[in-house]
Design a protein around this motif. Structure first.
Motif, PDB file in Angstrom:
ATOM      1  N   GLY A  18     -16.945   2.792   9.213  1.00 54.59           N
ATOM      2  CA  GLY A  18     -16.042   2.073   8.329  1.00 54.59           C
ATOM      3  C   GLY A  18     -14.734   1.802   9.054  1.00 54.59           C
ATOM      4  N   TYR A  30     -16.488   9.443   0.643  1.00 54.60           N
ATOM      5  CA  TYR A  30     -15.298  10.077   1.214  1.00 54.60           C
ATOM      6  C   TYR A  30     -15.683  11.266   2.093  1.00 54.60           C
ATOM      7  CZ  TYR A  30     -12.139   7.313  -1.681  1.00 54.60           C
ATOM      8  OH  TYR A  30     -11.430   6.284  -2.251  1.00 54.60           O
ATOM      9  N   THR A  47     -16.012  -2.358  -0.444  1.00 51.94           N
ATOM     10  CA  THR A  47     -15.041  -1.307  -0.712  1.00 51.94           C
ATOM     11  C   THR A  47     -15.797  -0.006  -0.969  1.00 51.94           C
ATOM     12  OG1 THR A  47     -15.069  -1.743  -3.070  1.00 51.94           O
ATOM     13  CG2 THR A  47     -13.437  -2.968  -1.758  1.00 51.94           C
ATOM     14  N   ILE A  48     -15.082   1.090  -1.148  1.00 53.41           N
ATOM     15  CA  ILE A  48     -15.752   2.368  -1.412  1.00 53.41           C
ATOM     16  C   ILE A  48     -16.567   2.324  -2.701  1.00 53.41           C
ATOM     17  CG2 ILE A  48     -15.330   4.788  -2.030  1.00 53.41           C
ATOM     18  CD1 ILE A  48     -13.428   4.927   0.304  1.00 53.41           C
ATOM     19  N   TRP A  66     -10.239   1.652   2.657  1.00 51.69           N
ATOM     20  CA  TRP A  66     -11.415   1.657   3.515  1.00 51.69           C
ATOM     21  C   TRP A  66     -12.271   0.434   3.224  1.00 51.69           C
ATOM     22  CZ3 TRP A  66     -12.459   4.535   7.609  1.00 51.69           C
ATOM     23  CH2 TRP A  66     -11.753   5.717   7.791  1.00 51.69           C
ATOM     24  N   ARG A  67     -12.842  -0.137   4.279  1.00 50.21           N
ATOM     25  CA  ARG A  67     -13.755  -1.268   4.160  1.00 50.21           C
ATOM     26  C   ARG A  67     -14.988  -0.989   5.028  1.00 50.21           C
ATOM     27  NH1 ARG A  67     -11.252  -2.375   0.163  1.00 50.21           N
ATOM     28  NH2 ARG A  67      -9.745  -4.036  -0.017  1.00 50.21           N
ATOM     29  N   LEU A 109     -16.994   9.926   5.354  1.00 49.14           N
ATOM     30  CA  LEU A 109     -15.879   9.410   6.151  1.00 49.14           C
ATOM     31  C   LEU A 109     -15.120  10.556   6.809  1.00 49.14           C
ATOM     32  CD1 LEU A 109     -14.517   6.613   3.824  1.00 49.14           C
ATOM     33  CD2 LEU A 109     -15.372   6.307   6.151  1.00 49.14           C
ATOM     34  N   ARG A 164     -10.305   0.885   8.310  1.00 46.88           N
ATOM     35  CA  ARG A 164      -9.218   0.865   7.338  1.00 46.88           C
ATOM     36  C   ARG A 164      -8.441  -0.435   7.437  1.00 46.88           C
ATOM     37  NH1 ARG A 164      -6.908   6.571   5.774  1.00 46.88           N
ATOM     38  NH2 ARG A 164      -5.907   5.188   4.308  1.00 46.88           N
TER      39      ARG A 164
END
Length: 103
Positions: free
Chosen positions: A57, A47, A31-32, A64-65, A50, A59
């Motif tokens: 990454g 972020y 995860t983030i 987000w993964r 991204l 979604r």
């Protein structure tokens, strides 16, 4: 055997059910907050990367993964490209240097 509120015995729910992800998949996906800790950066940095399209990454819904193996390869590429001879020097923040001539 103790009875539940409705008069029937209720089995305890097992935490490792078929609907949960296998541990190998869960460990391979970050995860983030987990990625920020893994890369030792602030989550805001993730972020920003991204938003700029600079980090791989995907979604899942609105979350987000990140695949750990893909991130490892990406980090190696980032390190290799930053150490190449053709890369520009890092930008400096702050005031510009004053010139000795004044008009």
């Amino acid at each position: 055997m103790p009875k539940g509120k409705r008069g029937t015995a209720e089995p305890k729910a097992d935490t490792a059910t078929a609907s949960s992800q296998p541990s190998s998949v869960a460990e391979a996906t970050l995860t983030i907050p987990e990625l920020a800790e893994y890369l030792r950066v602030h989550p805001t940095t993730i972020y920003r990367l991204l938003r700029a399209g600079r980090i791989p990454g995907f979604r899942t819904g609105n979350l987000w993964r990140f695949d750990r193996a893909v991130i490892d390869r990406w980090a190696e590429q980032q390190t290799a490209s930053s150490h190449s001879e053709g890369s520009p020097p890092p930008r400096r923040k702050g005031r510009k240097a004053r010139t000795s001539e004044r008009t």
